[in-house]
Motif scaffolding. Structure first.
Motif, PDB file in Angstrom:
ATOM      1  N   LEU A   1      34.048  65.337  50.892  1.00 14.64           N
ATOM      2  CA  LEU A   1      33.676  63.920  50.401  1.00 14.64           C
ATOM      3  C   LEU A   1      34.253  62.933  51.487  1.00 14.64           C
ATOM      4  N   GLN A   2      33.559  61.868  51.950  1.00 17.41           N
ATOM      5  CA  GLN A   2      33.992  60.833  52.653  1.00 17.41           C
ATOM      6  C   GLN A   2      33.145  59.645  52.081  1.00 17.41           C
ATOM      7  N   LYS A   3      33.652  58.282  52.503  1.00 15.49           N
ATOM      8  CA  LYS A   3      32.910  57.332  51.811  1.00 15.49           C
ATOM      9  C   LYS A   3      31.361  57.290  52.496  1.00 15.49           C
ATOM     10  N   GLY A   4      30.499  57.523  51.158  1.00 13.18           N
ATOM     11  CA  GLY A   4      29.117  57.482  51.379  1.00 13.18           C
ATOM     12  C   GLY A   4      28.465  58.797  51.669  1.00 13.18           C
ATOM     13  N   ASN A   5      29.347  59.892  52.264  1.00 14.33           N
ATOM     14  CA  ASN A   5      28.751  61.126  52.493  1.00 14.33           C
ATOM     15  C   ASN A   5      29.520  62.065  51.902  1.00 14.33           C
ATOM     16  N   LEU A   6      28.670  63.095  51.610  1.00 11.41           N
ATOM     17  CA  LEU A   6      28.888  64.396  50.964  1.00 11.41           C
ATOM     18  C   LEU A   6      28.545  65.530  51.778  1.00 11.41           C
TER      19      LEU A   6
ATOM     20  N   TYR B   1      24.454  66.025  43.248  1.00 13.10           N
ATOM     21  CA  TYR B   1      23.761  66.902  44.535  1.00 13.10           C
ATOM     22  C   TYR B   1      24.669  68.144  44.311  1.00 13.10           C
ATOM     23  N   ILE B   2      25.984  68.068  43.791  1.00 13.76           N
ATOM     24  CA  ILE B   2      26.636  69.339  43.711  1.00 13.76           C
ATOM     25  C   ILE B   2      26.233  70.180  42.503  1.00 13.76           C
ATOM     26  N   LEU B   3      25.909  69.609  41.309  1.00 11.09           N
ATOM     27  CA  LEU B   3      25.335  70.332  40.412  1.00 11.09           C
ATOM     28  C   LEU B   3      24.031  71.046  40.624  1.00 11.09           C
ATOM     29  N   ASN B   4      23.262  70.259  41.220  1.00 11.20           N
ATOM     30  CA  ASN B   4      21.844  70.838  41.461  1.00 11.20           C
ATOM     31  C   ASN B   4      21.746  72.134  42.451  1.00 11.20           C
ATOM     32  N   ALA B   5      22.925  71.941  43.471  1.00  9.91           N
ATOM     33  CA  ALA B   5      22.827  72.847  44.245  1.00  9.91           C
ATOM     34  C   ALA B   5      23.548  74.187  43.749  1.00  9.91           C
ATOM     35  N   TRP B   6      24.471  73.861  42.618  1.00 11.56           N
ATOM     36  CA  TRP B   6      25.087  74.943  41.872  1.00 11.56           C
ATOM     37  C   TRP B   6      24.067  75.671  41.032  1.00 11.56           C
ATOM     38  N   GLN B   7      23.080  74.910  40.635  1.00  8.23           N
ATOM     39  CA  GLN B   7      22.023  75.587  39.644  1.00  8.23           C
ATOM     40  C   GLN B   7      21.052  76.312  40.396  1.00  8.23           C
ATOM     41  N   GLN B   8      20.608  75.651  41.668  1.00  7.88           N
ATOM     42  CA  GLN B   8      19.541  76.280  42.537  1.00  7.88           C
ATOM     43  C   GLN B   8      20.086  77.581  42.966  1.00  7.88           C
ATOM     44  N   LEU B   9      21.396  77.708  43.490  1.00  8.35           N
ATOM     45  CA  LEU B   9      21.902  78.814  44.023  1.00  8.35           C
ATOM     46  C   LEU B   9      22.414  80.030  42.906  1.00  8.35           C
TER      47      LEU B   9
ATOM     48  N   ILE C   1      29.585  57.869  43.039  1.00  6.44           N
ATOM     49  CA  ILE C   1      30.189  59.146  42.624  1.00  6.44           C
ATOM     50  C   ILE C   1      29.246  60.005  41.898  1.00  6.44           C
ATOM     51  N   ASN C   2      28.470  59.483  40.933  1.00  2.41           N
ATOM     52  CA  ASN C   2      27.521  60.327  40.085  1.00  2.41           C
ATOM     53  C   ASN C   2      26.583  60.543  40.930  1.00  2.41           C
ATOM     54  N   ASP C   3      26.169  60.186  41.786  1.00  2.53           N
ATOM     55  CA  ASP C   3      25.006  61.025  42.743  1.00  2.53           C
ATOM     56  C   ASP C   3      25.907  61.911  43.580  1.00  2.53           C
ATOM     57  N   ALA C   4      27.049  61.906  44.012  1.00  4.02           N
ATOM     58  CA  ALA C   4      27.444  62.955  44.450  1.00  4.02           C
ATOM     59  C   ALA C   4      27.521  64.211  43.712  1.00  4.02           C
ATOM     60  N   ALA C   5      27.829  63.736  42.313  1.00  7.70           N
ATOM     61  CA  ALA C   5      27.950  64.850  41.220  1.00  7.70           C
ATOM     62  C   ALA C   5      26.680  65.617  41.168  1.00  7.70           C
TER      63      ALA C   5
END
Length: 277
Positions: A174-179, A206-214, A200-204
């Motif tokens: 995590l960096q400012k504006g970038n995951l 992306y993480i959870l969507n990738a977790w589910q897809q994989l 931060i909810n947007d970053a969350a």
């Protein structure tokens, strides 16, 4: 070049024994100077510029030239860039003849110069675009610079970390504006991508969507967080609502010996000495 070089509070002798690691971003750059053989030698600085006053190349040139120490010859010079356009190619399919075809197919509108990084541990080649004028400036200004996509050291470093244990691992940087999201199982690299976010909810998401897809396991697989401490603290309780093992990435302890300023530098800049690139 030997001798003493100064810019503000930077003073170095024998720059030929030092490594220069420089990272470009949208509105400036950060850099580190260190001698791998000397404890406490790590120097980190960050420079920003106002793009409302100048175009990117002009601002970059002026900022670099304001640090005469950066214009010297170093034992090794590595430059991290964060381009918008990039793609991964399996090593068996990568070639100097075909890489441009792959890249132009993915990004037909791009006029960028195409560069490539080999990710030998991950079995991939990372193709990315860089503005030709920026590339020309970097090559004529620095001595034999190695230009790297900023995901390259993260991929190589986290691949080795992912080999520990028998579970799959996701690394969120995590960096400012970038995951930056890097995902591995025991077969190897599954995903490496960068996502822009405002909240931060947007970053969350992306993480959870990738977790589910994989199809990661919420009870057994790991999510490790690196990067900005405040962002990590903000997203950790959100992730623990859905994932059992959420933890910070452990900072490589032996890098502390390089100097206290390693704590201030971006994680992808700090781990460069460990990636054998």
């Amino acid at each position: 070049m030997n001798g003493t070089l100064q810019h503000k509070d930077i003073e170095l002798e024998h720059t030929g024994q030092y490594h220069l690691a420089l990272k470009l971003d949208d509105n400036g750059f950060s850099f580190a100077l260190y001698n791998p053989a000397v404890n406490g030698s790590y120097i980190y600085r960050k420079e920003t510029f106002d793009l409302n006053l100048h175009n990117y190349l002009f601002a970059l040139e002026n900022a670099v030239y304001s640090y005469p120490v950066l214009l010297q010859n170093f034992r090794k010079t590595q430059i991290l860039v964060q381009p918008e356009h990039f793609t991964f190619i399996p090593l068996p399919f990568a070639s100097s003849r075909d890489n441009e075809i792959y890249f132009r197919f993915c990004f037909p509108e791009s006029k960028d110069e195409i560069l490539e990084n080999n990710l030998s541990r991950c079995g991939s080649q990372l193709l990315f675009g860089i503005a030709p004028d920026v590339s020309d400036f970097l090559r004529r200004t620095f001595d034999r610079p190695q230009i790297l996509h900023h995901l390259t050291p993260l991929c190589e470093y986290f691949y080795r970390k992912s080999r520990l244990g028998n579970n799959a691992k996701m690394y969120a940087h995590l960096q400012k504006g970038n995951l930056d999201l890097l995902c591995f199982n025991k077969e190897g690299l599954l995903l490496a991508n960068t996502f822009r976010f405002r909240h931060i909810n947007d970053a969350a998401y992306y993480i959870l969507n990738a977790w589910q897809q994989l199809e990661y396991d919420q009870m057994n697989d790991e999510l490790q967080l690196s990067g900005d401490k405040n962002l990590r603290n903000e997203i950790t309780p959100l992730m623990r609502e859905y994932i059992t093992y959420v933890m910070p990435t452990i900072f490589p302890s032996h890098l502390f010996e390089l100097g206290e300023e390693t704590h201030e530098a971006p994680f992808d800049l700090v781990i460069l000495p460990l990636c054998e690139l």
